[in-house]
Scaffold this active site. Sequence first.
Site, PDB file in Angstrom:
ATOM      1  N   CYS A 155       0.858  -1.162   0.008  1.00  0.00           N
ATOM      2  CA  CYS A 155      -0.085  -0.019  -0.080  1.00  0.00           C
ATOM      3  C   CYS A 155       0.995   1.211   0.181  1.00  0.00           C
ATOM      4  O   CYS A 155       1.558   1.589  -1.092  1.00  0.00           O
ATOM      5  CB  CYS A 155      -0.978  -0.171   1.232  1.00  0.00           C
ATOM      6  SG  CYS A 155      -2.463   1.081   0.845  1.00  0.00           S
ATOM      7  N   HIS A 166      -3.591  -5.152   0.680  1.00  0.00           N
ATOM      8  CA  HIS A 166      -2.929  -5.600   1.912  1.00  0.00           C
ATOM      9  C   HIS A 166      -3.120  -7.029   1.894  1.00  0.00           C
ATOM     10  O   HIS A 166      -4.077  -7.303   2.325  1.00  0.00           O
ATOM     11  CB  HIS A 166      -3.753  -5.116   2.974  1.00  0.00           C
ATOM     12  CG  HIS A 166      -3.569  -3.533   3.504  1.00  0.00           C
ATOM     13  ND1 HIS A 166      -2.265  -3.193   4.304  1.00  0.00           N
ATOM     14  CD2 HIS A 166      -4.097  -2.290   2.864  1.00  0.00           C
ATOM     15  CE1 HIS A 166      -2.387  -1.852   4.279  1.00  0.00           C
ATOM     16  NE2 HIS A 166      -3.574  -1.585   3.664  1.00  0.00           N
ATOM     17  N   GLU A 226      -1.425  -8.955   3.516  1.00  0.00           N
ATOM     18  CA  GLU A 226      -1.153  -9.762   4.945  1.00  0.00           C
ATOM     19  C   GLU A 226      -2.689 -10.226   5.384  1.00  0.00           C
ATOM     20  O   GLU A 226      -2.830 -11.213   6.482  1.00  0.00           O
ATOM     21  CB  GLU A 226      -0.490  -8.828   5.941  1.00  0.00           C
ATOM     22  CG  GLU A 226      -1.249  -7.467   6.218  1.00  0.00           C
ATOM     23  CD  GLU A 226      -1.112  -6.411   5.149  1.00  0.00           C
ATOM     24  OE1 GLU A 226      -0.891  -6.493   4.274  1.00  0.00           O
ATOM     25  OE2 GLU A 226      -1.116  -5.031   5.791  1.00  0.00           O
TER      26      GLU A 226
HETATM   27  N1  GLN Z   1      -1.655   6.867   2.791  1.00  0.00           N
HETATM   28  C1  GLN Z   1      -2.028   5.920   1.630  1.00  0.00           C
HETATM   29  C2  GLN Z   1      -3.438   6.025   0.891  1.00  0.00           C
HETATM   30  O1  GLN Z   1      -4.381   6.535   1.546  1.00  0.00           O
HETATM   31  C3  GLN Z   1      -1.671   4.460   1.915  1.00  0.00           C
HETATM   32  C4  GLN Z   1      -2.835   3.930   2.938  1.00  0.00           C
HETATM   33  C5  GLN Z   1      -2.315   2.805   3.014  1.00  0.00           C
HETATM   34  O2  GLN Z   1      -1.164   2.205   3.169  1.00  0.00           O
HETATM   35  N2  GLN Z   1      -3.046   1.765   3.745  1.00  0.00           N
HETATM   36  O3  GLN Z   1      -3.596   5.780  -0.159  1.00  0.00           O
END
Ligand code: GLN
Length: 559
Positions: free
Chosen positions: A383, A520, A522
């Site tokens: 992310c 994500h 994970e």
């Molecule tokens: N801050 C980034 C976004 O909002 C990544 C978010 C995250 O890593 N969950 O896109």
Amino acid sequence: MKTRFIFVTGGVLSSLGKGLAAASLGALLKARGLSVTIQKLDPYINVDPGTMNPFQHGEVFVTDDGAETDLDLGHYERYLNAPMSHKNNTTSGAIYHDVIAKERRGDYLGATVQVIPHITDEIKSRVLSLADDPNPPDVAIIEIGGTVGDIEGLPFLEAIRQLRSELGRDNCLNIHLTLVPYLGSAGELKTKPTQHSVKELLSIGIQPDIILCRCERPIPDELRKKIALFCNVDQDAVFSSVDVNNIYEVPLKFYDEGFDQKVAIMLRLPARNANLDDWKKLIDDAANPLGSVTIAIVGKYVELKEAYKSLHEALMHAGVANRVAVNLRYVNSEKITQENAADELAGCDGILVPGGFGYRGIEGKIAAIRHARENKIPFFGICLGMQCAVIEFSRHVAGLKDATSEEFNPRSENNVIYLLKEWYDYRAHNLEQRSEESAKGGTMRLGSYPCKLTPDTLARKAYDQETINERHRHRYEFNNKFKDILEEKGMVFSGNSPDGSLVEIIELADHPWFLGCQFHPEFKSRPMESHPLFRDFVEAAKKYKLALEKGAVERLGVR
Ligand code: GLN
């Protein structure tokens, strides 16, 4: 109703591992061939943990249907190997929110709206909704967050007290988890906190059926007798939950104590033995690794490991799959600079930059990523970690010196990561959340989305499938305007939304294992089935370590 309900409360203090205990009991019942679901009731006023600081509350776990939930749901998914949904977690905030909305609509026909019965009814209906299914589960385990005696937990306890009489005594079970501390100076395990905690429960009308004692060392028989006597439970209904090295040992320990059997007898569930072969194999493999790798997690929340719970678990699962011990080194991204990156990350066989929000620590993450890219160290960006990898590559390889994300600098010419306006508007509209203050909760891309993988890429090799589904939690996206120039310089777009409009996975052509994903992964890793990306990342770290020992990193192949 076919479903039996097990209520799990906690006493004395928090962090005793109620979530793990509930999940482990669930795993055992499942291993007996029963269908099981688990629900967490959180007494705090936040509508969901989505807006809570991970420093305080730990990770926000995201379900397929896009609910932002308590990290205990991660344990439930991992121990039951089944997806949870928004139904499996609710909070006081969510309950009040709905009751107040009903009141405004006039649903209560002029009645005075009160904690009892209106709030408690809403709680009960959410608990019962678990059984409201054409194929209801055999057992629903309800974990009540917080500790008995907390003011905000009272409506929940009252609701489960009522449910027991409504559903029939034999169809419900109350399990109370307490602490039996060992007092070094007296050389004794002490039961008084347990007695007090049960007294507290009794005062609100709940008699526990089973007492589960968290303790450093096993409880001797005479102490069990004493607890049984003072707490008014059967002598064979006092169990210990001793500290373990590996959290996946908990179901096996419970089994050895006969915990699931007692539960089954009390709830008149079919007498069957739990088959725990795969749990045993897991613990065996984890305890006997054939080597080790060190992975650096470069992030902002390194002080609180709970903030990266699922990540930690996913790396452990990947270690088992590769038969290596994975040593995690949490590195504070705010401390890393271009100059000290090599020193700070020395001895690491893989570098992982996890998800996160906000500008703080970003330059350190970028320095760590540059170090990984230039030195062929396996890199995994998740992310925000993927977004930082795109920024790093744009700045140092594609020559876009001011490349950044709109999140950090809305006015940059080169926002390689940006807010996709259509998407944002669509979400905001759909959720009817147009007001300023609600803009932070509810406008993210949340939950499971499909992703199409490009042939001949690391991602495609890992998943061995054409289309995958992974969970998201972010606002910003890769800016397609920069796709061509980055591709020309060697970035590979190995995963995209099926319509091609969103970049989901990036890789580098000129590196043995460098991968960033917008989702994500994970959240979907399981102890018995490591997530393919984590599995391959740890495998790459293993290869890197070997090459380093042989002085042959230069010869490591490229993707
Ligand atoms: N801050 C980034 C976004 O909002 C990544 C978010 C995250 O890593 N969950 O896109």
